[in-house]
Design an enzyme around this catalytic site. Structure first.
Site, PDB file in Angstrom:
ATOM      1  N   LYS A 145       0.841  -1.208   0.000  1.00 32.05           N
ATOM      2  CA  LYS A 145       0.000   0.000   0.000  1.00 32.05           C
ATOM      3  C   LYS A 145       0.868   1.246   0.000  1.00 32.05           C
ATOM      4  O   LYS A 145       2.044   1.233   0.406  1.00 32.05           O
ATOM      5  CB  LYS A 145      -0.949   0.018   1.193  1.00 32.05           C
ATOM      6  CG  LYS A 145      -0.289  -0.072   2.581  1.00 32.05           C
ATOM      7  CD  LYS A 145       0.107   1.244   3.211  1.00 32.05           C
ATOM      8  CE  LYS A 145       0.611   1.069   4.649  1.00 32.05           C
ATOM      9  NZ  LYS A 145       1.409   2.201   5.145  1.00 32.05           N
ATOM     10  N   PRO A 153       8.972  -4.894  -0.031  1.00 32.78           N
ATOM     11  CA  PRO A 153      10.028  -4.519   0.917  1.00 32.78           C
ATOM     12  C   PRO A 153       9.516  -4.515   2.357  1.00 32.78           C
ATOM     13  O   PRO A 153       8.374  -4.135   2.625  1.00 32.78           O
ATOM     14  CB  PRO A 153      10.422  -3.099   0.466  1.00 32.78           C
ATOM     15  CG  PRO A 153      10.038  -3.034  -0.977  1.00 32.78           C
ATOM     16  CD  PRO A 153       8.846  -3.929  -1.136  1.00 32.78           C
ATOM     17  N   VAL A 154      10.389  -4.936   3.280  1.00 32.89           N
ATOM     18  CA  VAL A 154      10.008  -5.103   4.694  1.00 32.89           C
ATOM     19  C   VAL A 154      10.373  -3.843   5.490  1.00 32.89           C
ATOM     20  O   VAL A 154      11.401  -3.219   5.228  1.00 32.89           O
ATOM     21  CB  VAL A 154      10.735  -6.346   5.269  1.00 32.89           C
ATOM     22  CG1 VAL A 154      10.512  -6.485   6.767  1.00 32.89           C
ATOM     23  CG2 VAL A 154      10.257  -7.605   4.539  1.00 32.89           C
ATOM     24  N   GLY A 201       3.893  -6.351   6.068  1.00 34.89           N
ATOM     25  CA  GLY A 201       3.549  -7.264   7.160  1.00 34.89           C
ATOM     26  C   GLY A 201       2.068  -7.193   7.507  1.00 34.89           C
ATOM     27  O   GLY A 201       1.419  -8.224   7.729  1.00 34.89           O
ATOM     28  N   SER A 202       1.501  -5.982   7.519  1.00 31.92           N
ATOM     29  CA  SER A 202       0.079  -5.834   7.843  1.00 31.92           C
ATOM     30  C   SER A 202      -0.791  -6.460   6.761  1.00 31.92           C
ATOM     31  O   SER A 202      -1.823  -7.064   7.043  1.00 31.92           O
ATOM     32  CB  SER A 202      -0.284  -4.350   7.969  1.00 31.92           C
ATOM     33  OG  SER A 202       0.518  -3.731   8.926  1.00 31.92           O
ATOM     34  N   ASP A 246      -2.819  -1.089  10.799  1.00 33.24           N
ATOM     35  CA  ASP A 246      -3.063  -1.011   9.353  1.00 33.24           C
ATOM     36  C   ASP A 246      -3.865  -2.193   8.818  1.00 33.24           C
ATOM     37  O   ASP A 246      -4.262  -2.198   7.655  1.00 33.24           O
ATOM     38  CB  ASP A 246      -1.727  -0.987   8.592  1.00 33.24           C
ATOM     39  CG  ASP A 246      -1.084   0.393   8.586  1.00 33.24           C
ATOM     40  OD1 ASP A 246      -1.797   1.379   8.863  1.00 33.24           O
ATOM     41  OD2 ASP A 246       0.118   0.475   8.276  1.00 33.24           O
TER      42      ASP A 246
HETATM   43  O1  C5P Z   1      -0.603  -1.097  15.475  1.00 33.69           O
HETATM   44  P1  C5P Z   1       0.819  -1.415  15.172  1.00 33.69           P
HETATM   45  O2  C5P Z   1       1.318  -2.598  15.972  1.00 33.69           O
HETATM   46  O3  C5P Z   1       1.111  -1.585  13.723  1.00 33.69           O
HETATM   47  O4  C5P Z   1       1.654  -0.159  15.633  1.00 33.69           O
HETATM   48  C1  C5P Z   1       3.024  -0.214  15.873  1.00 33.69           C
HETATM   49  C2  C5P Z   1       3.411   1.002  16.681  1.00 33.69           C
HETATM   50  O5  C5P Z   1       3.287   2.169  15.879  1.00 33.69           O
HETATM   51  C3  C5P Z   1       2.571   1.269  17.904  1.00 33.69           C
HETATM   52  O6  C5P Z   1       3.034   0.557  19.026  1.00 33.69           O
HETATM   53  C4  C5P Z   1       2.730   2.765  18.074  1.00 33.69           C
HETATM   54  O7  C5P Z   1       3.990   3.057  18.675  1.00 33.69           O
HETATM   55  C5  C5P Z   1       2.809   3.255  16.649  1.00 33.69           C
HETATM   56  N1  C5P Z   1       1.508   3.702  16.125  1.00 33.69           N
HETATM   57  C6  C5P Z   1       0.949   4.857  16.627  1.00 33.69           C
HETATM   58  N2  C5P Z   1      -0.271   5.288  16.162  1.00 33.69           N
HETATM   59  C7  C5P Z   1      -0.927   4.589  15.216  1.00 33.69           C
HETATM   60  C8  C5P Z   1      -0.377   3.413  14.686  1.00 33.69           C
HETATM   61  C9  C5P Z   1       0.860   2.985  15.172  1.00 33.69           C
HETATM   62  O8  C5P Z   1       1.532   5.519  17.478  1.00 33.69           O
HETATM   63  N3  C5P Z   1      -2.108   5.055  14.772  1.00 33.69           N
END
Ligand code: C5P
Length: 295
Positions: free
Chosen positions: A15, A101-102, A109-110, A143
């Site tokens: 994305k 790409p990672v 990953g999402s 995501d």
């Molecule tokens: O939800 P996810 O595990 O992908 O998010 C990884 C990290 O990214 C969260 O722990 C947070 O630090 C940050 N994040 C955030 N606000 C969001 C999405 C992610 O601060 N809306």
């Protein structure tokens, strides 16, 4: 056709966040945001086969970059779905063909997690409503609900509030980098100097009507400045795309990948030649797979 003993295959598109506005840090540490998320033709593939226990094999051109163990989001998604659906001894052999790409801000990953949820919902015959599957996805990552939809979406909250947007197809040139940016780091850098950009009205109108000149000028990401100040090569790539004639260029997600909007496929090829290590892709892809089980 659903499930049973047949292997189930789901594409996991990369994305772009063509717009990302950070509204503020919340009590729970997440950030409220608004983003227009565009799925791309570039994709991983998740295949799920019936088995007794849960296992994952990662293959494909970017397999070495992806975590293969329990922390891989495919396995996290599988366990989360099993718990939500009340499956005590979940079984599936998962194969992830890794091409995106990672840790690049391209949702790889999402999207793998979202594809795993779609695949196992069918393999295990859970038949969860789309909304319930979205709630399961939100437990896996912010995501994931957006990437479950498989179409362009406008998201809000921490990413779990998802509204489909009808967006005309566009051609992009994408420049990944050889280093990752961790999402919590990018948001933490934003916290040091919080700044919130304009609302998405102009950009959404441009995307809906296919006004690519206006769309190019409205590309925006509040996480870009904090990442560029730590990784100047991201800013240099944006400048290089603009100098080569891109309609606009922006860092996607929490970076570091940069995406440039091309006026047409011919110009995209020229931009890709001008910026070393970049490649052309389009979005949104034409629907090609069976969608999630209808609610
Ligand atoms: O939800 P996810 O595990 O992908 O998010 C990884 C990290 O990214 C969260 O722990 C947070 O630090 C940050 N994040 C955030 N606000 C969001 C999405 C992610 O601060 N809306």
């Amino acid at each position: 056709m659903r499930g049973g003993a047949e292997p189930v295959r789901e594409e996991a598109p990369a994305k772009l966040n063509v717009f990302l506005r950070v509204l503020g840090r919340r009590e729970d540490g997440y950030h409220d945001l608004e983003s227009l998320i565009l799925p791309l033709a570039l994709h991983d593939v998740v295949t799920a086969l019936p088995a007794d226990g849960l296992a994952l094999r990662v293959e494909g051109p970017r397999a070495a970059e992806a975590p293969g163990g329990d922390e891989n989001l495919c396995l996290v998604a599988a366990r989360t779905l099993a718990e939500a659906a009340g499956i005590a001894s979940p079984g599936a052999d998962l194969v992830l063909d890794k091409r995106v790409p990672v840790a690049a801000g391209m949702g790889g990953g999402s999207s793998d997690a979202a594809a795993t949820l779609r695949a196992l919902d069918r393999l295990w015959r859970c038949d969860l409503e789309a909304e319930v599957l979205g709630e399961v996805g939100a437990r896996v990552g912010s995501d994931v609900p957006a990437l479950l939809v498989g179409e362009p979406v406008f998201v809000s909250g921490r990413g779990e509030r998802v509204a489909p947007v009808h967006v005309l197809a566009t051609t992009w040139v994408v420049k990944p980098f050889g280093f990752p940016v961790r999402t919590p780091d990018a948001f933490g850098w934003w916290d040091e100097e919080p700044a919130t950009g304009p609302d998405a009205g102009v950009l959404i109108a441009a995307a809906e009507t296919g006004n690519v000149e206006l769309l190019g000028s409205a590309l925006f990401n509040d996480l870009q400045a904090p990442v560029v100040s730590r990784h100047p090569e991201v800013g240099a790539a944006i400048d290089a795309f603009l100098e080569a004639g891109a309609l606009g260029a922006v860092m996607t997600g929490s970076g570091p990948t940069v995406a440039a909007l091309a006026a047409h496929p011919g110009q995209a090829d020229r931009l890709a030649r001008a910026v070393h290590g970049s490649f052309v892709t389009g979005g949104p892809p034409a629907p090609s797979r069976p969608g999630p089980v209808a609610g």
